[in-house]
Design an enzyme around this catalytic site. Sequence first.
Site, short mmCIF file in Angstrom:
data_model
loop_
_atom_site.label_atom_id
_atom_site.label_comp_id
_atom_site.label_asym_id
_atom_site.label_seq_id
_atom_site.Cartn_x
_atom_site.Cartn_y
_atom_site.Cartn_z
N ARG A 36 44.71 25.64 38.89
CA ARG A 36 43.98 25.97 41.13
C ARG A 36 45.30 24.57 41.33
O ARG A 36 44.97 24.84 42.31
CB ARG A 36 42.85 26.06 40.77
N LYS A 198 32.69 44.39 35.33
CA LYS A 198 31.49 44.91 36.86
C LYS A 198 32.01 46.13 37.26
O LYS A 198 32.57 46.53 38.63
CB LYS A 198 31.84 42.95 37.55
N GLY A 355 39.41 37.10 37.85
CA GLY A 355 39.75 35.97 36.28
C GLY A 355 40.30 36.36 35.07
O GLY A 355 41.40 35.14 34.62
N GLY A 378 36.19 36.61 42.76
CA GLY A 378 35.60 37.13 44.01
C GLY A 378 35.72 37.39 45.05
O GLY A 378 36.58 38.74 45.95
P1 ADP Z 1 38.22 40.58 36.37
O1 ADP Z 1 37.45 39.10 35.61
O2 ADP Z 1 39.48 41.13 35.92
O3 ADP Z 1 37.93 40.99 37.27
P2 ADP Z 1 35.44 41.90 34.47
O4 ADP Z 1 35.49 40.35 34.64
O5 ADP Z 1 35.12 42.83 35.46
O6 ADP Z 1 37.52 41.22 35.44
O7 ADP Z 1 35.92 42.40 33.48
C1 ADP Z 1 36.27 41.58 32.39
C2 ADP Z 1 35.46 41.71 30.82
O8 ADP Z 1 35.15 43.20 30.52
C3 ADP Z 1 36.74 40.99 30.30
O9 ADP Z 1 35.07 40.03 29.05
C4 ADP Z 1 36.24 42.12 28.54
O10 ADP Z 1 36.14 41.25 27.36
C5 ADP Z 1 34.81 43.13 29.22
N1 ADP Z 1 35.51 44.19 29.14
C6 ADP Z 1 37.11 45.00 29.17
N2 ADP Z 1 36.36 46.59 28.24
C7 ADP Z 1 35.30 46.31 28.18
C8 ADP Z 1 34.31 47.28 27.03
N3 ADP Z 1 34.97 48.83 26.95
N4 ADP Z 1 33.57 46.68 26.41
C9 ADP Z 1 33.33 45.96 26.84
N5 ADP Z 1 33.17 44.74 27.36
C10 ADP Z 1 34.46 45.15 28.07
MG MG Z 2 35.61 38.54 35.05
#
Ligand code: ADP
Ligand code: MG
Length: 400
Positions: A36, A198, A355, A378
């Site tokens: 960053r 999420k 992230g 976010g």
């Molecule tokens: P981003 O930060 O890219 O927006 P999220 O925070 O929504 O993504 O999700 C990331 C998390 O989702 C990771 O820590 C990953 O381990 C988890 N994840 C992905 N697939 C699964 C799954 N099938 N079951 C549980 N957790 C998962």
């Molecule tokens: Mg995340």
Amino acid sequence: MNKMTVENVEVNSKKVVVRVDFNVPVNKGQVTNDKRIRAALPTIEYLTGQGARVILISHLGRPKGEFRPEMSLKPCAAVLEKMLGRPVQFVENCVGEIAEQAVETMQDGQVILLENLRFHDGETKNDSEFAASLAGLGQLYVNDAFGTAHRAHASTVGICQYIQPCVAGYLMQKEIQYLGNVVQNAERPFVAIIGGAKISGKMDVMANLLGKVDNLLIGGAMAFTFLKARSINVGRSMIEEDKISLAARLIESWPEKIALPVDCVVTDKLDPAEQVLGALETVRVEAIGPSQIGVDIGPETIALFSGILEGARTVVWNGPMGVFEIDAAAEGTMAVARMLADITGRGAVTVIGGGDSAAAAEKAKVADRLSHVSTGGGASLAFLEGKRLPAIEALTDLGT
Ligand code: ADP
Ligand code: MG
């Protein structure tokens, strides 16, 4: 973009308050990921090169209005100093006499970094007195902190009431260009990939994107709520019960656009915090057992998604395809990341938001082969939802 940028203003010899996002991980006084800080360099270097007096402000962590030594920005000053190859003075408060005095004695081209904004609770409360104190330090304001652009805080929104003009830095511009323009005027075929965990936070993103894309590929934990909505038993996979009916409505409205996993990697033991996985098995989604947990997309799904991505001209990706932090469950995510790098090489525009998705792109060693990896989790989601971001709205319009 209809907002003023650093290039639209005269900055020579001016005291410029620059909101950056130095919200970096710090461990025992050491910055453990300087991405960053590096992302803010183009703006800082441009300003110093133009002879501006650069006053950097940022938050770090969530100190909730109190001084917390482990959340001091001080370690960032040393990192920035190295990157810039010029001294960066650290100032132990972002407002008050110490800050005012430090600004008073600045020379043209000098850089100072003020202490964490969130050591004052006026920051997140968007307190007008605090915002006015920050504004009082400079003659113009630059916002380069895309990561907090979805929050109306004193240093991102309130400050614009007390200082003019308020302009965008280069990072802010780049984020707006990729996340805004790409989504609004995407070259087709336009494909979105949504995954991660999420689920409720991303339903609105999917609903917005479905109106714009040609295909939406759903993986990660996200997929199981959608599979469940199609009456498939997903065992103990992560789902959000109260989103099943919304998922069903999205599938019903856009059946030809939504692609779901056809197979997945399952286990009967998952503890992501401890990096523990039980024995793995690849099964068709219809064959997930009652005690099984889906942790990655399977090879047939990788082939299905790759086939769709192959011809895409624009791709937006948010959310990993599986528990990619654990190598044994990372293949789906790594395959998608490599696929995006390939099509970028062939001229497609690829944008990553989120992230964990950015971390996944780094793990796959393709981050620098994609068009744009957003620095804002976010904020990038809010953008993809089609929302207006308050800190961007607060900037001065071009032609005023
Ligand atoms: P981003 O930060 O890219 O927006 P999220 O925070 O929504 O993504 O999700 C990331 C998390 O989702 C990771 O820590 C990953 O381990 C988890 N994840 C992905 N697939 C699964 C799954 N099938 N079951 C549980 N957790 C998962
Ligand atoms: Mg995340």
